[in-house]
Enzyme design. Structure first.
Site, short mmCIF file in Angstrom:
data_model
loop_
_atom_site.label_atom_id
_atom_site.label_comp_id
_atom_site.label_asym_id
_atom_site.label_seq_id
_atom_site.Cartn_x
_atom_site.Cartn_y
_atom_site.Cartn_z
N SER A 45 71.91 -49.59 41.07
CA SER A 45 73.18 -49.04 40.57
C SER A 45 72.97 -47.58 40.20
O SER A 45 71.86 -47.15 39.86
CB SER A 45 73.65 -49.83 39.34
OG SER A 45 74.72 -49.17 38.69
N TYR A 60 72.16 -53.47 31.10
CA TYR A 60 72.44 -53.36 32.53
C TYR A 60 71.72 -52.14 33.10
O TYR A 60 71.06 -52.22 34.15
CB TYR A 60 73.94 -53.26 32.76
CG TYR A 60 74.33 -53.13 34.21
CD1 TYR A 60 74.32 -54.23 35.06
CD2 TYR A 60 74.72 -51.89 34.75
CE1 TYR A 60 74.68 -54.11 36.40
CE2 TYR A 60 75.07 -51.77 36.08
CZ TYR A 60 75.05 -52.88 36.90
OH TYR A 60 75.40 -52.76 38.23
#
Length: 259
Positions: free
Chosen positions: A139, A152
């Site tokens: 990501s 995350y």
């Protein structure tokens, strides 16, 4: 000759789009997901496109079951491409309080440990064949950690670090590693998300872009470019400037914790 592709997180979102993108005559797909009904729908769509499909309803935290399926699939169909895509995301608790422990552990175990558990059973077989492509779906949050998503961001940064190590280790074995850092992609995970999603791509567009870059042997894939450049510029700016502009620009809340 049959090309074999393994995709985790294949029951929805980007994983499902990747499975459909690769589905074609002469392709054997090994699809892993947690939702049996949706996984079956994706498998049917891939078979209609001419692919041979095997599915497994497995949570990537179930390391032994996952390894058994992947090794068995590889024995039947030597894997050319493995895509470690399964992932979950969550953020700070309401009121910007600390993330619950269960949510933190779920993100670390699925996003990082689950990806490693997906790829590891195939490393030695690929080294033996001196061929293979490893694709890690990370990501942009790995490159610019988000204040609203500490766990995350950490899980994806860890995945990037592992991928960079694989790049250095496996490049002489004929194995190509691609680290993918997407921005906002319209998937099932985005439902509880409340905040701006600048330059969001559809899952289908993202899948086609990733597959094209993997086919070219790219080591890094990051998109969309406006957000990538914003992050690059932000990394050059003092922390106070990033906090005042970039962090505020990307501020959001997520209603549902990862599980």
């Amino acid at each position: 000759m049959t090309q074999a592709v393994v995709v985790t997180g294949a029951s929805h979102g980007l994983g499902a789009a990747l499975a459909r993108h690769y589905a074609a005559p002469g392709v054997a797909l090994g699809l892993v997901g947690r939702n049996a009904a949706r996984l079956a729908e994706v498998a049917d769509a891939c078979r209609q496109r001419g692919a041979t499909v095997e599915t497994a309803e497995i949570d990537v935290r179930e390391t032994a079951r996952l390894g058994d399926f992947i090794r068995g699939f590889d024995a039947r169909h030597p894997v050319a491409v493995v895509i470690a895509n399964a992932g979950v995301e969550a953020g700070l608790a309401p009121g910007r309080r600390s993330e619950p422990d269960a949510s933190v552990l779920a993100q670390l175990r699925i996003n990082l440990e689950g990806a490693i558990a997906t790829v590891s059973p195939l490393i030695e077989p690929m080294r033996g064949r001196r061929a293979g492509r490893i694709v890690l779906i990370a990501s942009l949050a790995a490159l610019m950690p988000l204040a609203d998503q500490p766990a995350y961001s950490a899980s994806k940064a860890g995945l990037v670090a592992w991928g960079e190590a694989l790049l250095a280790w496996l490049r002489r074995d004929g194995i190509r590693v691609t680290i993918v850092c997407p921005g906002y992609v319209a998937t099932g995970m985005s439902g509880p998300y409340r905040g701006a999603r600048p330059f969001e791509w559809s899952a289908e567009r993202a899948a086609a872009h990733i597959a094209g870059r993997v086919a070219r042997g790219r080591a890094w894939v990051a998109f969309p470019w406006p957000l990538v450049w914003l992050i690059r510029l932000g990394r050059l700016a003092p922390r106070s400037v990033r906090a005042a502009f970039i962090d505020r620009f990307l501020r959001f809340e997520i209603d549902a914790p990862a599980a």
